[in-house]
Design an enzyme around this catalytic site. Structure first.
Site, PDB file in Angstrom:
ATOM      1  CB  SER A  14      39.823  47.813  44.783  1.00  0.00           C
ATOM      2  OG  SER A  14      39.122  47.085  43.790  1.00  0.00           O
ATOM      3  CE  LYS A  65      38.829  37.128  46.453  1.00  0.00           C
ATOM      4  NZ  LYS A  65      39.739  36.672  45.388  1.00  0.00           N
ATOM      5  CG  ASP A 101      39.179  34.976  42.056  1.00  0.00           C
ATOM      6  OD1 ASP A 101      39.031  36.081  41.492  1.00  0.00           O
ATOM      7  OD2 ASP A 101      39.161  34.836  43.292  1.00  0.00           O
TER       8      ASP A 101
END
Ligand code: ATR
Length: 270
Positions: A14, A65, A101
């Site tokens: 990440s 998520k 997002d």
């Protein structure tokens, strides 16, 4: 020092710790931002432990998520319809979920690259979690037309129905597409395996902007294909990654960091 983290599995790759540290340095904040790999069956415990030990905010990435969405006590509108949460914070004992997002994608197009979405013909490929996660901010830009095309057309039809109240959405099979689009966004996971969704080349014209929500160290398979079909510009998802992080940072710290210097640094690989 306030403690933040990104939780995922796997998560060691990440870029979020680096991005948030750069934003913190830029805005004069002292934060500790780490990456936490949660066991696949212990996401909830990991989140609870994090906040109980004083954590201030958590980003959530693959594959958690949707679980984060279920775990949140309250959700923003954009997270509610996205069915997924990538930003968690806790206030007054409640876990608040947001999804940055779609806003990240829209800002990367409209602000970083000056590509207007409103009144444009937009095609988005895929109908999985990644696409559902960005649809509301995209449709709120009021494109003339937004077509969701997917290999399994029923999933595209489901999404088009789900978001019908928000704007002009259509569902399509991949091979039924014909006319060129102003913007073609690849939200499938095909690029992960180096594949390109089987769409007719006619969707790309010399004025088409191609956007792959994925990114890599080299041009993604989709962007390479779009270039070969004559697209005027190809963009990858690194800008979206930095922009979604900036929006999370703003939620937690109340200040919008500058993204361009951070994006430049990441592009240089430093
Ligand atoms: P994500 O969370 O990344 O969206 P997902 O929910 O598994 O992952 O969805 C993956 C998406 O990529 C789906 O739309 C999938 O199409 P199907 O619904 O038909 O499976 C799409 N996809 C993956 N590989 C693909 C390929 N080689 N060609 C076209 N579409 C592909």
């Amino acid at each position: 020092m306030d403690i933040y983290a990104v939780v995922g599995n796997p998560v060691s790759h990440s870029k979020s710790p680096k991005i948030h540290s750069l934003f913190a340095a830029q805005t004069g904040r002292n934060i500790d931002y780490t990456a936490i790999q949660a066991p696949l069956d212990h996401f909830q415990n990991t989140v609870n432990d994090f906040f109980q030990s004083g954590g201030a905010g958590l980003n959530v990435t693959v594959p958690f998520k949707e679980q984060a969405w279920r775990l949140a006590d309250e959700r923003s509108d954009r997270a509610q319809v996205a069915g997924a949460v990538n930003t968690l914070s806790r206030s007054q004992g409640k876990l608040h979920g947001d999804n940055t997002d779609g806003t990240g994608l829209v800002r990367d197009l409209t602000e970083n690259n000056q590509i207007a979405i409103s009144n444009k013909k937009v095609l988005i490929l895929g109908a999985g979690g990644a696409v559902r996660g960005v649809l509301l901010p995209l449709v709120q830009q009021q494109p003339e037309l937004l077509v969701i095309a997917n290999r399994t057309v029923a999933k595209a039809q489901q999404l088009a129905q789900m978001f019908a109240d928000f704007g002009a959405l259509q569902a399509s099979r991949l091979d039924a597409l014909t006319a060129p689009f102003d913007i073609v966004i690849n939200g499938t996971s095909a690029s992960l395996g180096g594949a390109v969704p089987a769409i007719p080349p006619s969707v790309i014209s010399t004025t088409t902007v191609a956007y792959d929500m994925m990114y890599g160290t080299t041009t993604t398979a989709f962007n390479q294909w779009a270039k070969e079909q004559g697209a005027c510009l190809t963009l990858d998802g690194l800008g979206m990654l930095v922009e979604q992080a900036a929006e999370s940072f703003a939620i937690w710290h109340g200040v919008q960091p500058e993204t361009q210097p951070v994006l430049d640094l990441l592009r240089r690989g430093s």
